[in-house]
Design an enzyme around this catalytic site. Structure first.
Site, mmCIF file in Angstrom:
data_model
loop_
_atom_site.group_PDB
_atom_site.id
_atom_site.type_symbol
_atom_site.label_atom_id
_atom_site.label_comp_id
_atom_site.label_asym_id
_atom_site.label_seq_id
_atom_site.Cartn_x
_atom_site.Cartn_y
_atom_site.Cartn_z
ATOM 1 N N TYR A 143 2.254 -2.220 8.991
ATOM 2 C CA TYR A 143 1.388 -2.351 10.170
ATOM 3 C C TYR A 143 0.094 -3.072 9.797
ATOM 4 O O TYR A 143 -0.262 -4.087 10.389
ATOM 5 C CB TYR A 143 1.104 -0.952 10.722
ATOM 6 C CG TYR A 143 0.299 -0.909 11.998
ATOM 7 C CD1 TYR A 143 0.902 -1.192 13.227
ATOM 8 C CD2 TYR A 143 -1.049 -0.557 11.993
ATOM 9 C CE1 TYR A 143 0.163 -1.140 14.414
ATOM 10 C CE2 TYR A 143 -1.786 -0.505 13.165
ATOM 11 C CZ TYR A 143 -1.173 -0.788 14.372
ATOM 12 O OH TYR A 143 -1.906 -0.732 15.529
ATOM 13 N N GLY A 146 0.716 -6.573 8.511
ATOM 14 C CA GLY A 146 1.258 -7.355 9.631
ATOM 15 C C GLY A 146 0.140 -7.783 10.571
ATOM 16 O O GLY A 146 0.063 -8.938 11.003
#
Ligand code: NAD
Ligand code: UDP
Length: 311
Positions: A143, A146
C-alpha cells in the site's frame, strides 16, 4: 465537468459521487466491487448524470472526460494485505492507465494519496515536505510504496507531459458508508461497542491517529479539484486533533453508553506510532480546515452503524 471517478462504490467514492452530482457534474463511477458495494450508490442509481461501470483499474479504460479522480484501492490494512500483489498493481497500473488517458484527453487527474507515504513518521506533525520513514518490504509496503510510486508518476506526468495532476494525502477518515467488516479502527470500535463485544486494542493503545470526519474531507477534495491555482505540492487533508487508540475507545464507549470492555491484541508489524497532519498548506492554498470534531463524528457514524446493524 464530466468526471471519471474510480473506487466510486467505496466509502469515500460514494460520498464523492453525492458531492459531484450535487454540484451539477456528470459522473462515470468505476469500481470492481472488491471492497465497495452498490448499496453505497443506491441513491445515485436513478440519476441521469451518473453511470456505473464495473471495471478493474489495472486494465485501461477509455472515456472523454474533463477530470479523473482516482480513489480505487482497498484502504483498510485488513483488505489491502489480503492480496498484496493485487494492491500494489492497483496503485501502480491503475494510475498509469489513468495518467495515460489524461495525457490523451487533457483531463485533470486528482490522486487519492495517503498519510501512509510518511510511514512511521519520526517527526510530528507531518508537513508535505517530510519524505517519510517507510519500510519497503514489510506487510504495509504494498500500500505505502504503491501510493508513493503513484505520487511519483503523477509528478513525472506533470513535468514530462504537462498533465494537470493534483495529489491529496488523506489522513485517517471515517464516517457513514464504511462497511461493518471494514477492519479500520473507528468502524471496528463503534461496531464492537454497539454489539457489546470487547473493544480490540492492538498493542498498548498508546499509538496515535488524527481522525477526520468524511464531510470535511470531501469539502477539501472538492476544493482541490476546482482550485484555479496551479498546485505544485501534494496537499495534506486531515484533522490535526490527535488521539491515542485508548482515548478513541473511551469516547466510543461513553458516547454509545456501551458496556464493552477492552481486550489487548498484538500490535501488527510496522504499525505507525503517531500520525498528525500539518494542514498549513491546505489552509493557505485551499482555505480549507476541518469543522467536525471527533465526538460529533463518532455520534454521526454510530447512528449509521446502528441502522446497518438494525440496533
Ligand atoms: P474503500 O475500500 O471503501 O474504497 C476503495 C474502492 O476501490 C472500493 O469500492 C473497491 O471496490 C475499489 N477498488 C479496489 N481495487 C480496485 C480495482 N483494482 N479496480 C477498481 N476498483 C477497485 O476505501 P476508502 O476509504 O473509500 O478509500 C478510497 C481511496 O482513498 C483509496 O485510494 C485509499 O487509499 C484512499 N485513502 C483513504 C483514507 C481513509 O482514511 N479513508 C486515507 C488515505 C487514503
Ligand atoms: N487498531 C486497533 N484496533 C482495531 C483496529 C485498529 O487498535 O480493531 C489500531 C491499529 O493498530 C492502528 C490504529 O488503530 O494503530 C489505526 O488503524 P487503522 O487500521 O484504522 O488504520 P491505519 O492508520 O493503521 O492505516
Amino acid at each position: 465537468m464530466k468526471i471519471l471517478l474510480t473506487g466510486a462504490a467505496g466509502f469515500l467514492g460514494s460520498h464523492l459521487v453525492a458531492k459531484l452530482l450535487a454540484e451539477g457534474h456528470e459522473v462515470i463511477g468505476i469500481d470492481d466491487l472488491s471492497t465497495g458495494t452498490l448499496e453505497n450508490l443506491k441513491f445515485a442509481s436513478k440519476s441521469k448524470a451518473f453511470e456505473f461501470v464495473r471495471h478493474d483499474v489495472r486494465e485501461p479504460y477509455r472515456a472523454k472526460v474533463d477530470a479523473i479522480l482516482n480513489f480505487a484501492c482497498p484502504a483498510s490494512p485488513k483488505s489491502y494485505q489480503l492480496d498484496p500483489v493485487r494492491t500494489i498493481e492497483t496503485n501502480f497500473l491503475g494510475i498509469i492507465n489513468l495518467l495515460h488517458l489524461a495525457k490523451e484527453t487533457g483531463a485533470i487527474v486528482l490522486q487519492a494519496s495517503t498519510s501512509e507515504v510518511y510511514g512511521d513518521p519520526t517527526i510530528s506533525p507531518q508537513p508535505e515536505s517530510y519524505w517519510g520513514n517507510v519500510n519497503p518490504i514489510g506487510i504495509r509496503s504494498c500500500y505505502d510504496e504503491g501510493k508513493r510510486a503513484a505520487e511519483t508518476l503523477c509528478f513525472d506526468y506533470k513535468r514530462q507531459f504537462g498533465v494537470d495532476t493534483r495529489v491529496v494525502r488523506i489522513f485517517n477518515t471515517y464516517g457513514p458508508n464504511m462497511s461493518v467488516g471494514d477492519g479500520r479502527v473507528v468502524s471496528n470500535f463503534i461496531v464492537q461497542a454497539l454489539q457489546g463485544r470487547p473493544i480490540t486494542i492492538y498493542g498498548d493503545g498508546s499509538q496515535t491517529r488524527s481522525f477526520c470526519f468524511v464531510s470535511d474531507l470531501i469539502d477539501g477534495i472538492y476544493k482541490m479539484l476546482t482550485s484555479a491555482k496551479s498546485i505544485e505540492s501534494p496537499i495534506n487533508l486531515g484533522n490535526p486533533n490527535e488521539f491515542s487508540m485508548l482515548q478513541l475507545a473511551e469516547r466510543v464507549i461513553r458516547l454509545n453508553h456501551s458496556t464493552s470492555e477492552l481486550v489487548f491484541k498484538p500490535l501488527p508489524q510496522d504499525d505507525p506510532q503517531q500520525r498528525k497532519p500539518d494542514i498549513g498548506l491546505a489552509k493557505k492554498i485551499l482555505e480549507w480546515g476541518p469543522k467536525v470534531d471527533l465526538e460529533e463524528g463518532i455520534k454521526l457514524t454510530s447512528a449509521y452503524f446502528r441502522q446497518e446493524l438494525g440496533i
